[in-house]
Structures are given as structure tokens and as C-alpha cells.
Design a protein around this motif. Structure first.
Motif, PDB file in Angstrom:
ATOM      1  N   GLU A  32     131.538  84.014  62.935  1.00  0.00           N
ATOM      2  CA  GLU A  32     130.596  85.006  63.551  1.00  0.00           C
ATOM      3  C   GLU A  32     129.499  85.135  62.580  1.00  0.00           C
ATOM      4  OE1 GLU A  32     131.048  85.431  66.829  1.00  0.00           O
ATOM      5  OE2 GLU A  32     133.030  84.530  66.547  1.00  0.00           O
ATOM      6  N   THR A  33     129.645  85.382  61.435  1.00  0.00           N
ATOM      7  CA  THR A  33     128.568  85.697  60.284  1.00  0.00           C
ATOM      8  C   THR A  33     127.677  84.483  60.245  1.00  0.00           C
ATOM      9  OG1 THR A  33     130.043  87.211  59.404  1.00  0.00           O
ATOM     10  CG2 THR A  33     128.113  86.481  58.023  1.00  0.00           C
ATOM     11  N   LEU A  34     128.411  83.410  60.049  1.00  0.00           N
ATOM     12  CA  LEU A  34     127.821  81.966  59.868  1.00  0.00           C
ATOM     13  C   LEU A  34     126.958  81.611  61.062  1.00  0.00           C
ATOM     14  CD1 LEU A  34     129.433  78.613  58.976  1.00  0.00           C
ATOM     15  CD2 LEU A  34     127.668  78.699  60.663  1.00  0.00           C
ATOM     16  N   LEU A  35     127.046  82.006  62.374  1.00  0.00           N
ATOM     17  CA  LEU A  35     126.305  81.715  63.492  1.00  0.00           C
ATOM     18  C   LEU A  35     125.163  82.684  63.548  1.00  0.00           C
ATOM     19  CD1 LEU A  35     128.870  81.024  66.161  1.00  0.00           C
ATOM     20  CD2 LEU A  35     127.414  79.401  65.076  1.00  0.00           C
ATOM     21  N   GLU A  36     125.261  83.889  63.090  1.00  0.00           N
ATOM     22  CA  GLU A  36     124.157  85.059  63.045  1.00  0.00           C
ATOM     23  C   GLU A  36     123.207  84.504  61.985  1.00  0.00           C
ATOM     24  OE1 GLU A  36     125.937  88.690  62.126  1.00  0.00           O
ATOM     25  OE2 GLU A  36     127.124  88.906  63.797  1.00  0.00           O
ATOM     26  N   GLU A  37     123.645  83.990  60.772  1.00  0.00           N
ATOM     27  CA  GLU A  37     122.800  83.665  59.637  1.00  0.00           C
ATOM     28  C   GLU A  37     122.262  82.277  60.249  1.00  0.00           C
ATOM     29  OE1 GLU A  37     120.972  83.775  56.701  1.00  0.00           O
ATOM     30  OE2 GLU A  37     122.673  85.174  56.814  1.00  0.00           O
ATOM     31  N   LEU A  38     122.482  81.498  61.032  1.00  0.00           N
ATOM     32  CA  LEU A  38     121.878  80.251  61.483  1.00  0.00           C
ATOM     33  C   LEU A  38     120.794  80.597  62.316  1.00  0.00           C
ATOM     34  CD1 LEU A  38     121.687  77.230  62.024  1.00  0.00           C
ATOM     35  CD2 LEU A  38     123.355  77.285  64.060  1.00  0.00           C
ATOM     36  N   PHE A  39     120.782  81.479  63.364  1.00  0.00           N
ATOM     37  CA  PHE A  39     119.845  82.151  64.123  1.00  0.00           C
ATOM     38  C   PHE A  39     118.703  82.803  63.410  1.00  0.00           C
ATOM     39  CE2 PHE A  39     123.117  81.371  67.522  1.00  0.00           C
ATOM     40  CZ  PHE A  39     122.327  80.349  68.209  1.00  0.00           C
ATOM     41  N   VAL A  40     118.968  83.354  62.384  1.00  0.00           N
ATOM     42  CA  VAL A  40     117.912  83.967  61.419  1.00  0.00           C
ATOM     43  C   VAL A  40     117.266  82.769  60.918  1.00  0.00           C
ATOM     44  CG1 VAL A  40     117.857  85.272  59.412  1.00  0.00           C
ATOM     45  CG2 VAL A  40     119.124  86.092  60.829  1.00  0.00           C
ATOM     46  N   ILE A  41     118.083  81.808  60.329  1.00  0.00           N
ATOM     47  CA  ILE A  41     117.208  80.671  59.769  1.00  0.00           C
ATOM     48  C   ILE A  41     116.388  79.865  60.796  1.00  0.00           C
ATOM     49  CG2 ILE A  41     117.624  78.279  58.898  1.00  0.00           C
ATOM     50  CD1 ILE A  41     120.040  79.535  57.694  1.00  0.00           C
ATOM     51  N   LEU A  42     116.945  79.732  61.970  1.00  0.00           N
ATOM     52  CA  LEU A  42     116.103  79.072  63.105  1.00  0.00           C
ATOM     53  C   LEU A  42     114.924  79.940  63.445  1.00  0.00           C
ATOM     54  CD1 LEU A  42     118.751  77.705  65.513  1.00  0.00           C
ATOM     55  CD2 LEU A  42     117.458  76.586  64.115  1.00  0.00           C
ATOM     56  N   GLN A  43     115.026  81.401  63.581  1.00  0.00           N
ATOM     57  CA  GLN A  43     113.827  82.037  63.843  1.00  0.00           C
ATOM     58  C   GLN A  43     112.787  81.987  62.702  1.00  0.00           C
ATOM     59  OE1 GLN A  43     113.157  83.711  66.697  1.00  0.00           O
ATOM     60  NE2 GLN A  43     111.566  84.546  65.781  1.00  0.00           N
ATOM     61  N   LYS A  44     113.202  82.010  61.566  1.00  0.00           N
ATOM     62  CA  LYS A  44     112.165  82.046  60.392  1.00  0.00           C
ATOM     63  C   LYS A  44     111.468  80.678  60.452  1.00  0.00           C
ATOM     64  CE  LYS A  44     112.058  82.539  55.508  1.00  0.00           C
ATOM     65  NZ  LYS A  44     112.887  82.857  54.275  1.00  0.00           N
ATOM     66  N   ASN A  45     112.383  79.440  60.588  1.00  0.00           N
ATOM     67  CA  ASN A  45     111.594  78.334  60.534  1.00  0.00           C
ATOM     68  C   ASN A  45     111.155  77.458  61.611  1.00  0.00           C
ATOM     69  OD1 ASN A  45     112.463  77.283  57.328  1.00  0.00           O
ATOM     70  ND2 ASN A  45     113.812  78.554  58.186  1.00  0.00           N
ATOM     71  N   TYR A  46     111.760  77.913  63.018  1.00  0.00           N
ATOM     72  CA  TYR A  46     111.294  77.284  64.092  1.00  0.00           C
ATOM     73  C   TYR A  46     110.879  78.328  65.225  1.00  0.00           C
ATOM     74  CZ  TYR A  46     112.951  72.766  62.134  1.00  0.00           C
ATOM     75  OH  TYR A  46     112.963  71.954  61.371  1.00  0.00           O
ATOM     76  N   SER A  47     109.939  79.200  64.857  1.00  0.00           N
ATOM     77  CA  SER A  47     109.708  80.242  65.869  1.00  0.00           C
ATOM     78  C   SER A  47     108.729  79.805  67.039  1.00  0.00           C
ATOM     79  CB  SER A  47     108.665  81.430  65.127  1.00  0.00           C
ATOM     80  OG  SER A  47     107.597  80.779  64.495  1.00  0.00           O
ATOM     81  N   ASP A  48     108.342  78.573  66.699  1.00  0.00           N
ATOM     82  CA  ASP A  48     107.491  77.893  67.876  1.00  0.00           C
ATOM     83  C   ASP A  48     108.387  77.178  68.814  1.00  0.00           C
ATOM     84  OD1 ASP A  48     105.159  79.044  66.950  1.00  0.00           O
ATOM     85  OD2 ASP A  48     104.715  77.413  65.896  1.00  0.00           O
ATOM     86  N   TYR A  49     109.543  76.936  68.406  1.00  0.00           N
ATOM     87  CA  TYR A  49     110.744  76.050  69.173  1.00  0.00           C
ATOM     88  C   TYR A  49     111.701  76.930  69.942  1.00  0.00           C
ATOM     89  CZ  TYR A  49     109.249  72.039  66.627  1.00  0.00           C
ATOM     90  OH  TYR A  49     108.606  70.835  65.905  1.00  0.00           O
ATOM     91  N   SER A  50     112.021  76.503  71.044  1.00  0.00           N
ATOM     92  CA  SER A  50     113.272  77.018  71.773  1.00  0.00           C
ATOM     93  C   SER A  50     114.227  76.182  71.202  1.00  0.00           C
ATOM     94  CB  SER A  50     113.062  76.771  73.131  1.00  0.00           C
ATOM     95  OG  SER A  50     111.788  77.546  73.679  1.00  0.00           O
ATOM     96  N   TYR A  51     115.481  76.984  71.335  1.00  0.00           N
ATOM     97  CA  TYR A  51     116.725  76.436  70.743  1.00  0.00           C
ATOM     98  C   TYR A  51     117.962  76.867  71.404  1.00  0.00           C
ATOM     99  CZ  TYR A  51     115.547  80.236  67.556  1.00  0.00           C
ATOM    100  OH  TYR A  51     115.183  81.606  67.029  1.00  0.00           O
TER     101      TYR A  51
END
Length: 349
Positions: A32-51
Motif C-alpha cells: 500500500e505504501t509502495l503504491l502511494e509512493e508511485l503516485f507521488v512520483i507520477l504526480q511530480k514527474n508527469y503532471s501533464d499526463y493522465s495515468y
């Protein structure tokens, strides 16, 4: 600095960032923590993308993040293909002008899901991002695999402790009531079960005796309905029963949906059974079911030994002909009463 040098430096910085991301993901041993961390990374690096994440396993994070169950249907053909083949798939939406990539979350032992990335207002997915997203998805796949292996090892240790403790309880000098109560509490704690019941059949297998340690629900009228139903089922099937989402022909409406029922054998003879229940469907995993089978198998001989020991103890203090307590037992009780209650009255049943 010319354009080529700037591009090389940008690429180097990007992959250095990927290394740091991978390091961070691999440090998470909780899914659960791993998935939370992944979405933080995606938000930071791919804010212009949908995922979105399509996962092959269940998670509590589904309501909080864009996570979907991986299903084989017409809407998720590309995602299912990426998962099945373990290869990146591409898709184009002409009407919405979206370019989509599906990158498998691939570990060493298997594929655990698919990462969907959507580039809006783009006919083709940016070439510069394809390799990075593919590597990122691979890193996530390895991290999920490590977390799963860690959780499996932790669960295995807990299972072994449970079996070891149960064996100690039954091999101790505790009375059957105490031993069964302790085992019931351990099952409730380890399995997060709501109801636990232990039952012994009469020699003719017509009646059921509720053993101590069973939860109070089985003393109620609705509980008796479950007991009778699963007694008949086990007598018919001669095997353990596992229901992830229980539906039956029972007249009363079912309250419990996750149910496990395991028979207790002495040799080839069916002596009783155990029932473990929870209201929620799909609450008990198949691994939990296998553990319960092992636990009951380990305890069946001990249960019978306890019953024999108690019967022998009863025979020692009972007169064979009259079935009354022996004179020796009576004298011991009188002596004990005189020492403990010097002004009291001794009454024996």
C-alpha cells in the motif's frame, strides 16, 4: 553549450532521477505504501499526463487513487495484451487526440499489472518518454515483487508461530476447555475471523456437540442453522469446504459470506469439524484456508487425546458399577474442603 550537450545532460539527469526513484520504491516493503509512493512520483514527474494502474491483485488504495482491477474485456484489450505478453502496447484515440502507452509492471517471477499513461493532444506517444516509462514500470514491477515476497515470508513466519503455539497448547496439561479457548483466540487474531466454532459428532453422527472455545454466535438459533448445514455438507463431501462468497439453499438469509469448514478425523473416522466465518465476501484467502486445514489436521489428534485423557481421569474417580464418584475421590474432596473451608459444609455432586 550546444543543443546536443544540453540534451545529453538532461537525459543523464533524467536517468539519475530514475535511479533515485527505483531506490525509493525498492525500500517500500508494504504494498500500500509502495503504491502511494508511485503516485507521488507520477504526480511530480508527469503532471501533464493522465495515468492509471491496472493491477492483477487487490489493494485498499483503489478508492483513493486511479487503480483498476485488470479485467479481460473490450474496454481494456491493450492493457490485457500488455499484461499477457509482458510487452509495451500502444493505443491511439483519434476522437480525443490521445496517445496511450501500456507498460507492464514486470518482475522476475511474473507480471503484476500494467501502467497506463495518456498523452493528451498528441497523435503519437512522445518517443523520449517511452523508454523512461518502460523502465519505470519495470522498476515498479520488481518493487511489487519484492514487497510481495517480503509479505509472504512475514506471513509464513506468523503461520509457523501459530502452528507451533497451537501444538504447544494441545500438548500441554491444559484442560480441553482452556486449550480450545486459546486456539479459538489465536484463529480470531491471525485470520481476523468474526466467528470460530469447534464441533464433535456423536458416534452415530446424528448430533453435534459444541466444544468450548467456540464463539457465542454458535449458541444462538442462527448459529445452529449454520452448524446443521455444514454438518450435512461435510458428511456428504467428506472434505474441507471453502466459500469465498457463500450462497446456499439455506432458508434463512445468509449473514456470513466468507466461510471455511474443516473436518476432524481420527484415522478414517469423521469425529467433528471446525467452522470459521466472516461477514464480508472474499475475506479469507486460499492461503488462509490451507493454513486452517493444516492447523485442524495438527490439532485433531491432540483433541482426541485430550478427550481420552479426560475420559480416563473420569474413570479413575468413578465407580465402574454405580457410575458414582469413588470413595477415594470422596475422601480427597472432604479433606480438601476441611482444610480450605474450616467452618463450611461439604457438598458433593
Amino acid at each position: 553549450m550546444n543543443y546536443l550537450e544540453r540534451d545529453l545532460r538532461a537525459q543523464a539527469e533524467k536517468y539519475k532521477n530514475l535511479f533515485l526513484i527505483s531506490e525509493k520504491l525498492h525500500s517500500c516493503m508494504d504494498l500500500e505504501t509502495l503504491l502511494e509512493e508511485l503516485f507521488v512520483i507520477l504526480q511530480k514527474n508527469y503532471s501533464d499526463y493522465s495515468y492509471c494502474l491496472f493491477l492483477s491483485f487487490d489493494t485498499h488504495n483503489r478508492e483513493n487513487y486511479p487503480i483498476k482491477e485488470l479485467e479481460y474485456d473490450s474496454e481494456n484489450v491493450a492493457a490485457a495484451k500488455a499484461y499477457a505478453l509482458g510487452e509495451v502496447q500502444f493505443e491511439q484515440s483519434i476522437t480525443d487526440r490521445n496517445a496511450i502507452i501500456y507498460a507492464p509492471l514486470k518482475g522476475i517471477q511474473g507480471v503484476y499489472g500494467v501502467l497506463q499513461m495518456i498523452a493528451r493532444d498528441s497523435v503519437d506517444f512522445p518517443e523520449s518518454e517511452i523508454e523512461f516509462i518502460t523502465l519505470l514500470a519495470g522498476s515498479v514491477g520488481h518493487a511489487i515483487e519484492n514487497a510481495k515476497l517480503y509479505q509472504q515470508s512475514e506471513q509464513l513466519v506468523c503461520n509457523l508461530k501459530l502452528l507451533n503455539e497451537a501444538t504447544k497448547q494441545f500438548n500441554s496439561n491444559l484442560k480441553l476447555e482452556e486449550a480450545m479457548s486459546n486456539i479459538s483466540q489465536q484463529i480470531q487474531s491471525a485470520f481476523q475471523a468474526e466467528e470460530v466454532g469447534f464441533f464433535v459428532l456423536t458416534d452415530d453422527q446424528l448430533k453435534v456437540k459444541l466444544l468450548p472455545g467456540s464463539t457465542s454466535y454458535f449458541y444462538s438459533k442462527p448459529g445452529q442453522v449454520y452448524i446443521q448445514y455444514f454438518k450435512e455438507k461435510i458428511l456428504q463431501e467428506k472434505d474441507s469446504l471453502y466459500f469465498a462468497d457463500f450462497r446456499s439453499e439455506m432458508e434463512d438469509g445468509e449473514e456470513f459470506h466468507s466461510i471455511m469448514a474443516v473436518p476432524v478425523y481420527q484415522g478414517q473416522s469423521l469425529k467433528g469439524f471446525a467452522i470459521v466465518m466472516h461477514h464480508k465476501p472474499y475475506f479469507f484467502t486460499f492461503d488462509t484456508y490451507k493454513l486452517l486445514q493444516t492447523l485442524i489436521q495438527h490439532s485433531s489428534l491432540a483433541i482426541m487425546n485430550h478427550k481420552l485423557r479426560e475420559e480416563l481421569n473420569k474413570l479413575v474417580i468413578t465407580d465402574y458399577l454405580t457410575k458414582l464418584h469413588s470413595r477415594k475421590y470422596l475422601n480427597e474432596k472432604i479433606l480438601h474442603s476441611m482444610n480450605k473451608d474450616k467452618q463450611g459444609t461439604f457438598i458433593s455432586d
